[in-house]
Write a protein that holds these residues in place. Sequence first.
Motif, short mmCIF file in Angstrom:
data_model
loop_
_atom_site.label_atom_id
_atom_site.label_comp_id
_atom_site.label_asym_id
_atom_site.label_seq_id
_atom_site.Cartn_x
_atom_site.Cartn_y
_atom_site.Cartn_z
N ILE A 1 0.83 -1.21 0.00
CA ILE A 1 0.00 0.00 0.00
C ILE A 1 0.87 1.26 0.00
CG2 ILE A 1 -1.58 1.38 1.42
CD1 ILE A 1 -2.91 -1.26 2.24
N THR A 2 1.90 1.26 0.84
CA THR A 2 2.74 2.46 0.96
C THR A 2 3.82 2.52 -0.11
OG1 THR A 2 4.24 1.33 2.49
CG2 THR A 2 2.40 2.57 3.45
N GLY A 3 4.10 1.38 -0.77
CA GLY A 3 5.17 1.36 -1.76
C GLY A 3 6.54 1.47 -1.12
N SER A 4 6.65 1.02 0.12
CA SER A 4 7.91 1.14 0.85
C SER A 4 8.07 -0.04 1.80
CB SER A 4 7.96 2.45 1.64
OG SER A 4 9.04 2.44 2.57
N ALA A 5 9.19 -0.77 1.68
CA ALA A 5 9.43 -1.90 2.57
C ALA A 5 9.58 -1.42 4.01
CB ALA A 5 10.68 -2.65 2.12
N SER A 6 10.46 -0.44 4.22
CA SER A 6 10.69 0.04 5.58
C SER A 6 9.46 0.78 6.10
CB SER A 6 11.91 0.94 5.63
OG SER A 6 11.82 1.99 4.68
N GLY A 7 8.79 1.53 5.24
CA GLY A 7 7.60 2.27 5.66
C GLY A 7 6.46 1.35 6.02
N GLY A 8 6.19 0.36 5.16
CA GLY A 8 5.11 -0.58 5.44
C GLY A 8 5.38 -1.40 6.69
N MET A 9 6.63 -1.85 6.85
CA MET A 9 6.98 -2.60 8.06
C MET A 9 6.84 -1.72 9.30
SD MET A 9 10.46 -4.70 9.12
CE MET A 9 11.34 -3.86 7.87
N SER A 10 7.24 -0.46 9.18
CA SER A 10 7.16 0.45 10.32
C SER A 10 5.71 0.65 10.74
CB SER A 10 7.80 1.79 9.97
OG SER A 10 9.17 1.64 9.70
N ILE A 11 4.83 0.84 9.77
CA ILE A 11 3.41 1.00 10.07
C ILE A 11 2.87 -0.26 10.75
CG2 ILE A 11 1.11 1.24 9.06
CD1 ILE A 11 2.37 3.02 6.91
N ALA A 12 3.20 -1.42 10.18
CA ALA A 12 2.70 -2.68 10.72
C ALA A 12 3.20 -2.92 12.14
CB ALA A 12 3.11 -3.83 9.81
N LEU A 13 4.49 -2.67 12.37
CA LEU A 13 5.05 -2.92 13.70
C LEU A 13 4.56 -1.90 14.72
CD1 LEU A 13 8.70 -3.99 12.84
CD2 LEU A 13 6.76 -5.43 13.48
N ALA A 14 4.35 -0.66 14.27
CA ALA A 14 3.81 0.35 15.18
C ALA A 14 2.41 -0.03 15.65
CB ALA A 14 3.79 1.72 14.50
N ALA A 15 1.63 -0.60 14.72
CA ALA A 15 0.25 -0.91 15.04
C ALA A 15 0.05 -2.31 15.60
CB ALA A 15 -0.61 -0.74 13.78
N LEU A 16 0.85 -3.28 15.13
CA LEU A 16 0.59 -4.68 15.44
C LEU A 16 1.79 -5.41 16.06
CD1 LEU A 16 -1.22 -5.49 12.08
CD2 LEU A 16 -2.32 -5.30 14.31
N GLY A 17 2.88 -4.68 16.32
CA GLY A 17 4.08 -5.33 16.82
C GLY A 17 3.85 -6.15 18.08
N GLU A 18 3.14 -5.58 19.04
CA GLU A 18 2.89 -6.29 20.30
C GLU A 18 2.07 -7.55 20.07
OE1 GLU A 18 1.17 -3.72 23.16
OE2 GLU A 18 2.90 -2.36 23.26
N HIS A 19 1.11 -7.46 19.14
CA HIS A 19 0.30 -8.66 18.82
C HIS A 19 1.16 -9.74 18.18
CE1 HIS A 19 -2.71 -11.31 17.14
NE2 HIS A 19 -2.22 -11.08 15.94
N PHE A 20 2.07 -9.34 17.27
CA PHE A 20 2.95 -10.32 16.63
C PHE A 20 3.77 -11.07 17.70
CE2 PHE A 20 3.28 -7.49 12.59
CZ PHE A 20 2.02 -7.90 12.19
N VAL A 21 4.34 -10.31 18.62
CA VAL A 21 5.18 -10.90 19.66
C VAL A 21 4.36 -11.84 20.54
CG1 VAL A 21 6.53 -10.42 21.74
CG2 VAL A 21 6.84 -9.01 19.70
N LYS A 22 3.19 -11.39 20.95
CA LYS A 22 2.34 -12.19 21.83
C LYS A 22 1.91 -13.50 21.17
CE LYS A 22 -2.03 -12.08 24.40
NZ LYS A 22 -3.26 -11.30 24.69
N SER A 23 1.43 -13.40 19.93
CA SER A 23 0.93 -14.61 19.26
C SER A 23 2.07 -15.58 18.94
CB SER A 23 0.19 -14.24 17.97
OG SER A 23 1.02 -13.51 17.09
N ALA A 24 3.25 -15.05 18.58
CA ALA A 24 4.39 -15.93 18.31
C ALA A 24 4.87 -16.61 19.58
CB ALA A 24 5.52 -15.13 17.68
N THR A 25 4.89 -15.86 20.68
CA THR A 25 5.32 -16.43 21.96
C THR A 25 4.38 -17.54 22.40
OG1 THR A 25 6.30 -14.31 22.62
CG2 THR A 25 5.84 -15.91 24.37
N GLU A 26 3.07 -17.30 22.26
CA GLU A 26 2.08 -18.30 22.65
C GLU A 26 2.21 -19.56 21.81
OE1 GLU A 26 -1.58 -16.23 22.25
OE2 GLU A 26 -1.43 -15.22 24.20
N ALA A 27 2.63 -19.40 20.55
CA ALA A 27 2.79 -20.56 19.66
C ALA A 27 4.16 -21.20 19.77
CB ALA A 27 2.53 -20.12 18.22
#
Length: 464
Positions: free
Chosen positions: A369-395
């Motif tokens: 959507i953003t046309g940027s690897a670092s930008g898109g990752m930054s948006i995703a991690l800013a918004a969902l980073g904690e969820h990624f960590v939690k779900s990966a840890t639980e699994a």
Amino acid sequence: MALIVVLAALAFLMFAAYRGYSVIIMAPVAALGAVLLTSPSSVAPMFSGTFMVAMVGFLKNYFPVFLLGAIFGKLIELSGFSKAIVAAVIKWIGADQAILVIVVVCALLTYGGVSLFVAVFAVYPFAAELFRQNEIPKRLIPGVIALGAFSFTMDALPGTPQIQNIIPTTFFGTTTWAAPALGIVSSIFILALGITYLNWRRRSCVAAGEGYASGTLLNEPEPVDRAHLPNPILAISPLILIGVVNFVLTRMIPVWYGDASTVMMPGMKEPLITPISGVVGIWAVEGALVAGILFILVTAWSTIAHKVAEGSKQAVSGAMLAGINTASEYGFGAVIATLPGFLLVKEALVAIPNPLVNAAVSVSTLAGITGSASGGMSIALAALGEHFVKSATEAGIPMEVLHRIVAMASGGMDTLPQNGAVITVLAVTGLTHRQSYPDIFAITIIKTMAVFFAIGLYYTTGLV
């Protein structure tokens, strides 16, 4: 309505980037426009308290990497080291293997710390010369450069000092060497499929009677002067040095500092405590880039002395533009993550049951959507980073694996037509989207496939 507001903000930012408007301006406009439609009285507080805080926080962590990388890339260029490396690879592999030569050169430069944009300018004159000699259509050059510079060395190979491999370290407490075996096997997958595809395209074009000069030739480079080039061993030494220093510092920094660094100076009211797990990856890359810069200054000073002042200004300008662009997108993500409409998006993404697939789809979608690897990752991690960590840890999924998947996913669908690197490589080579983008998109598909290949490989073999 809340969901429409969020989607409209994302669509506006994508459209603005595609049309060439500065993300530094358009990211806050898009974010605050969404806030205005949601809660008008919150615009000013959200700008000062959320957007700017997130943006400045990103720059605090990563701007030195952008700056040092830009300076190193400029010195590699001014010293003639990049030309010497290209000439040596041509001699080593053979001029008749033009596609493989350019891919290898791009990979060496970018894995050694040279930015993607610098690599394009350094390689293009040699690519044009080799493709002309072998009667390979010029329109294939962007796809070849994309494979070498925009794919596996950007985020899949362990230890790469590119920003896409550094950003996840602060979120997951990992290092740039995360999941080395998984990254290496995935890189081989990307390289093998990419080379196979590009050679097939070469044969198809030749069979159709198409040669280098088919179509109008624009931005043809001057013939490459290969006289008086630095020794290739000397030229490649700073790239090797960066890899070695990065590796050593990644392991030694935790030994030197322990779990946290505590500093208390006379003028401080309270100690400065820095958790090492969140900065080891950044400090290691910064130290490695400093070592590379000093090596070039010492060994090539007579060549670059009269160019350093002006070259450093250009490097600083480039670093500021790239850094603030990405930081602005990070601020955008932080604001969007607070809106009620994003909760619906988050719920949809969270509904993907597999933690790694969830992270891959989320990051790749936002990068596209953003046309940027670092930008898109930054948006995703800013918004969902904690969820990624939690779900990966639980699994029971190691953070190293999550790091590698997120990094690789950022470099998947980011190379859609509005991507800055895509626009740059087409402008430099004098080609159009119509002529060359299909091959870039094919590399994009291969790179995206590699993310899910890596996920499948992890679950079937446990490879880390």
